[in-house]
Design a protein around this motif. Sequence first.
Motif, PDB file in Angstrom:
ATOM      1  N   ASP A 153     -97.086 101.270  11.894  1.00 34.71           N
ATOM      2  CA  ASP A 153     -97.314 100.013  12.609  1.00 34.71           C
ATOM      3  C   ASP A 153     -96.422  99.933  13.847  1.00 34.71           C
ATOM      4  N   TYR A 154     -95.176 100.301  13.706  1.00 35.80           N
ATOM      5  CA  TYR A 154     -94.252 100.254  14.837  1.00 35.80           C
ATOM      6  C   TYR A 154     -94.670 101.256  15.918  1.00 35.80           C
ATOM      7  N   LYS A 157     -97.853  99.975  17.776  1.00 30.72           N
ATOM      8  CA  LYS A 157     -97.552  98.850  18.673  1.00 30.72           C
ATOM      9  C   LYS A 157     -96.799  99.341  19.906  1.00 30.72           C
ATOM     10  N   SER A 158     -95.973 100.361  19.736  1.00 31.07           N
ATOM     11  CA  SER A 158     -95.168 100.859  20.844  1.00 31.07           C
ATOM     12  C   SER A 158     -95.957 101.760  21.781  1.00 31.07           C
TER      13      SER A 158
END
Length: 226
Positions: A153-154, A157-158
């Motif tokens: 997820d990180y 998103k990045s």
Amino acid sequence: MALSDADVQKQIKHMIAFIDQEANEKAEEIDAKAEEEFEIEKGRLVQMHRVKIMEQYERRQKQIELQRKIQISNLSNAARLKILKAREDHLRKVTEGTRQMLVKLTQDPSRYKILMEGLLTQCLFKLLEAEVVVRCKKQDAHIIEELIPKCVDYYMKSTGKKVKVTADKEQYLPSDSTGGVEALSGNLKIKVENTLDSRLQSISHTIAPELREILFGKNPNRKFRD
């Protein structure tokens, strides 16, 4: 007027005395000259042998000096090697001590979990692949399974990129590994090692000059600091 026998004998004796004296003088002259030549030759031979002895002495002195320098150099090199070995042994002890601290860290669940999250996320950013296979120690499998969704997820998103991360359940890191993760591209051709051992080895190599300076002081022979 004829000479008498006495006069003849007297003249003969006089001539014999003259010849004898002349012979003696000649003999003395020959002896003196021979003595002079002897002294000259003796002096020449003595000087010649003195020169040879001095040359031999100088050669011997040079050989002794050369042997002394070689011996000093050998002893100096041996001492330097001992010092270097002692230093490297000490550095290995420092590295091993650090490794033992990492082992203790892995035994702290909360701290180790945070560390594993950072290592796994870093692998994703290094690979930038759509599919990633993650390997860890068998006893860390549950941690990786828990962290994969959060790290994915990180990452998404990045980067704005999708990634599918799968834990390898057939091949694990060696049991004697300190811990950490190893990530491979989906086709297994690209690998990123992010184990604690590989990180320790990399950091140890990078900071070795600074570590040596801290432990043993500045090297006076080192010209460059970069």
